[in-house]
Design a protein around this motif. Sequence first.
Motif, PDB file in Angstrom:
ATOM      1  N   LYS A 196      15.027 -20.523   3.050  1.00 30.08           N
ATOM      2  CA  LYS A 196      14.332 -20.423   4.326  1.00 30.08           C
ATOM      3  C   LYS A 196      14.413 -18.988   4.835  1.00 30.08           C
ATOM      4  CE  LYS A 196      15.159 -25.204   5.731  1.00 30.08           C
ATOM      5  NZ  LYS A 196      15.715 -26.103   6.777  1.00 30.08           N
ATOM      6  N   THR A 197      13.315 -18.515   5.359  1.00 29.75           N
ATOM      7  CA  THR A 197      13.259 -17.150   5.877  1.00 29.75           C
ATOM      8  C   THR A 197      12.312 -17.103   7.064  1.00 29.75           C
ATOM      9  OG1 THR A 197      12.725 -14.856   5.354  1.00 29.75           O
ATOM     10  CG2 THR A 197      11.419 -16.534   4.261  1.00 29.75           C
ATOM     11  N   GLU A 198      12.542 -16.166   7.938  1.00 28.57           N
ATOM     12  CA  GLU A 198      11.692 -15.984   9.109  1.00 28.57           C
ATOM     13  C   GLU A 198      10.938 -14.660   9.044  1.00 28.57           C
ATOM     14  OE1 GLU A 198      14.144 -16.307  12.501  1.00 28.57           O
ATOM     15  OE2 GLU A 198      14.571 -18.449  12.251  1.00 28.57           O
ATOM     16  N   SER A 199      10.838 -14.091   7.879  1.00 33.16           N
ATOM     17  CA  SER A 199      10.164 -12.811   7.705  1.00 33.16           C
ATOM     18  C   SER A 199       8.777 -13.032   7.121  1.00 33.16           C
ATOM     19  CB  SER A 199      10.978 -11.893   6.790  1.00 33.16           C
ATOM     20  OG  SER A 199      10.302 -10.678   6.579  1.00 33.16           O
ATOM     21  N   TYR A 200       7.867 -12.141   7.453  1.00 34.44           N
ATOM     22  CA  TYR A 200       6.502 -12.189   6.950  1.00 34.44           C
ATOM     23  C   TYR A 200       6.295 -11.044   5.958  1.00 34.44           C
ATOM     24  CZ  TYR A 200       5.544 -15.301  10.901  1.00 34.44           C
ATOM     25  OH  TYR A 200       5.559 -16.330  11.795  1.00 34.44           O
ATOM     26  N   VAL A 201       5.468 -11.302   4.959  1.00 32.41           N
ATOM     27  CA  VAL A 201       5.068 -10.284   3.988  1.00 32.41           C
ATOM     28  C   VAL A 201       3.568 -10.089   4.131  1.00 32.41           C
ATOM     29  CG1 VAL A 201       4.965  -9.613   1.568  1.00 32.41           C
ATOM     30  CG2 VAL A 201       6.933 -10.914   2.414  1.00 32.41           C
ATOM     31  N   LEU A 202       3.153  -8.883   4.492  1.00 30.90           N
ATOM     32  CA  LEU A 202       1.750  -8.593   4.763  1.00 30.90           C
ATOM     33  C   LEU A 202       1.154  -7.754   3.643  1.00 30.90           C
ATOM     34  CD1 LEU A 202       1.998  -7.621   8.555  1.00 30.90           C
ATOM     35  CD2 LEU A 202       1.672  -9.887   7.548  1.00 30.90           C
ATOM     36  N   ASP A 203      -0.104  -8.020   3.355  1.00 35.90           N
ATOM     37  CA  ASP A 203      -0.848  -7.228   2.380  1.00 35.90           C
ATOM     38  C   ASP A 203      -1.311  -5.946   3.064  1.00 35.90           C
ATOM     39  OD1 ASP A 203      -2.364  -6.186   0.375  1.00 35.90           O
ATOM     40  OD2 ASP A 203      -3.937  -7.714   0.445  1.00 35.90           O
ATOM     41  N   GLY A 204      -0.789  -4.808   2.606  1.00 39.25           N
ATOM     42  CA  GLY A 204      -1.129  -3.541   3.248  1.00 39.25           C
ATOM     43  C   GLY A 204      -2.593  -3.179   3.113  1.00 39.25           C
ATOM     44  N   GLY A 205      -3.213  -3.519   1.964  1.00 37.90           N
ATOM     45  CA  GLY A 205      -4.629  -3.216   1.794  1.00 37.90           C
ATOM     46  C   GLY A 205      -5.506  -3.946   2.788  1.00 37.90           C
ATOM     47  N   SER A 206      -5.175  -5.215   3.056  1.00 36.62           N
ATOM     48  CA  SER A 206      -5.925  -5.974   4.061  1.00 36.62           C
ATOM     49  C   SER A 206      -5.625  -5.481   5.464  1.00 36.62           C
ATOM     50  CB  SER A 206      -5.586  -7.458   3.936  1.00 36.62           C
ATOM     51  OG  SER A 206      -6.221  -8.212   4.948  1.00 36.62           O
TER      52      SER A 206
END
Length: 297
Positions: A196-206
Amino acid sequence: MSSPVCSEYNIALQDFNHHAFTTSEQHKDSTEARMTRDHSDLRKLKERVQTYNPFSADDESFRNIVTGVEATQNVNVDDLFVVGQRMVDKLVGQLAFTWSFKRKDKAKTLGDASAVKISTEESIDPALLFQRLIVISRAGDLSLGDVLEFELSPFPPSLFEASGVFRKPDKAQLARAIEELANKQSETAITSDIPKTESYVLDGGSLIHRVPWDKGTTYDTIANCYADFALRNYDTATVVFDGYQETPSTKDSTHERRQHRQHPLVSVTPGAVFRGTKDEFLSRGSNKQALINMIKQ
């Protein structure tokens, strides 16, 4: 001869009636509007020179002091006398009425290099390819059956598109495979394997294309807008960028598929004002990388 006499009477009448006759400035450069405009242009020029100093000893690149666009190796307007002499040398011995100057011989300016066209695909004649394979099958170690076992194509169609770049991966098929694997597993096994994690991973290109840019803002302000957007919407997030270096990478095929024309290289500095369009700026990988480096700071 009567002009000096009339002028004396004119001055005397003005003094007697306590009125004065004057005319406006006859030269347009002496008007108040023109002087105000000259001061404004001088102030803008000073700001541009301070932002993109063309006399800097640290950076000898040839660039536009307004947009920051750097010149390519084809730009030779600084050697216009050499280019002109070369054109005159070609004219020697030719008929003046039949000779025409070629566009490719003229001096290249920054305006001529507003966009760089990506190299097009080289076409290969399948008939010529077939003939060469027949010759190889008869003269080499390969047999005719081995030659005709594969499709006659300059590249494997199963791996490459017609443009010569790798085919796009079937992400939907990968998602279905992951879903089928998850359905076979029990809910307890899935929750125990995935922490379980509360972190987000975002696509830098988008993310780069998501945040709008305002004309007239500086590049450091644009970089701060991306940081504010990530903090405001995701609080704690990890942004992953592809990286747009000049060296080869695994994303080159994707970048080549998306690009048709490239915007020239722009010198991205914190205090420089963004000019142009966002799509043109982001069409060049080096411009993207410079903006990413500023966002990381």
